[in-house]
Scaffold this motif. Structure first.
Motif, PDB file in Angstrom:
ATOM      1  N   ARG A 251       0.837  -1.210   0.000  1.00 11.34           N
ATOM      2  CA  ARG A 251       0.000   0.000   0.000  1.00 11.34           C
ATOM      3  C   ARG A 251       0.863   1.247   0.000  1.00 11.34           C
ATOM      4  O   ARG A 251       0.568   2.236  -0.697  1.00 11.34           O
ATOM      5  CB  ARG A 251      -0.943  -0.022   1.217  1.00 11.34           C
ATOM      6  N   HIS A 252       1.942   1.226   0.776  1.00 10.39           N
ATOM      7  CA  HIS A 252       2.853   2.373   0.824  1.00 10.39           C
ATOM      8  C   HIS A 252       3.477   2.609  -0.546  1.00 10.39           C
ATOM      9  O   HIS A 252       3.594   3.768  -1.002  1.00 10.39           O
ATOM     10  CB  HIS A 252       3.933   2.117   1.870  1.00 10.39           C
ATOM     11  N   GLU A 255       1.009   4.309  -2.777  1.00 13.52           N
ATOM     12  CA  GLU A 255       0.897   5.732  -2.446  1.00 13.52           C
ATOM     13  C   GLU A 255       2.089   6.520  -3.022  1.00 13.52           C
ATOM     14  O   GLU A 255       1.925   7.640  -3.510  1.00 13.52           O
ATOM     15  CB  GLU A 255       0.843   5.902  -0.932  1.00 13.52           C
TER      16      GLU A 255
END
Length: 258
Positions: A251-252, A255
């Motif tokens: 997820r990081h 982003e």
């Protein structure tokens, strides 16, 4: 240019790697244990693993010895019994760019064995290593005899294509994105199952290795690792780099890519 066991590569003398027949190797049962963990052969019975074993010869390499180089005409496959092998390519500038490392039970070299064309990468022993080397004809016999082996080799080729596609995408991104993307890829390869959360990458890649692999600098790698540690996504010791939350790290990365 000769194969990696020849005397000469690019005009430079090379020592001969002296194999011994697998049938004469004292650690046969230990080698069979390693073969049983190899993705390609994990569906085979113990007797079938012995057939794999008999197709090969065991070779021992000191640290720093080259297995093969880009452009070599050898086409054997290798199963790593012990040690560590680094796979790299050579860029147009002559700089060596690492992109994969193999540990015990990993197999490699199948592209040249399948199409008979020169090697497309370099393979080098990062530690003293032992490998089972199988000729292309022996490899093809195994593929024809055991459908499960053929299926696993096809899966490994699919993983390779995906990894190379990801690498192309990462190379066009900013350095921190390339580094985090590379850690995600290494963790995914080391994960025992697709839904694994905590993954240990062993041995731990150094900042220098990560910088070379993802076309960056040691200082940039250090900053990225420290940021990931601050976020609780990774931890690192001398022995291993541990991804504490692989879904969170993915997820990081998403982003960061925006």
């Amino acid at each position: 240019m000769s194969d990696p066991d020849g005397l000469q590569i690019g005009g430079r003398p090379r020592p001969v790697i002296r194999p011994r027949p697998a049938s004469a190797w004292n650690g046969q049962e230990a080698i069979l244990d390693v073969l049983a963990q190899c993705r390609w052969f994990r569906m085979l019975s113990r007797d079938e693993l012995r057939e794999v074993y008999r197709e090969g010869v065991v070779i021992s390499l000191p640290k720093g010895r080259t297995v093969f180089r880009t452009g070599d005409t050898s086409s054997d496959i290798y199963i790593l019994i012990s040690g560590r092998i680094a796979i790299s390519t050579t860029g147009l500038s002559g700089r060596e760019i690492g992109f994969r490392q193999y540990g015990p039970a990993d197999a490699f070299g199948e592209l040249a064995a399948l199409d008979g064309k020169p090697r497309s990468a370099n393979a080098k022993a990062m530690q003293a290593s032992q490998l089972l080397r199988i000729s292309p004809s022996g490899f093809r016999r195994l593929l024809a005899t055991y459908p499960s082996v053929a299926e696993e080799v096809l899966k490994s080729l699919a993983r390779l294509v995906r990894a190379l596609s990801d690498r192309i995408a990462e190379n066009s991104a900013r350095a921190p994105v390339r580094i985090v993307g590379g850690i995600v890829q290494m963790a995914a390869e080391a994960a025992p199952a697709p839904d694994t959360i905590r993954v240990q990458i062993h041995p731990a890649p150094t900042d220098e290795e990560l910088a070379a692999r993802y076309d960056s600098h040691r200082e940039s790698v250090n900053r990225v690792i420290n940021e990931l540690k601050r976020r609780g996504l990774v931890s690192r010791s001398r022995a291993a780099l541990t991804v504490l939350d692989l879904p969170g790290l993915r997820r990081h990365l998403a982003e960061m890519r925006g």
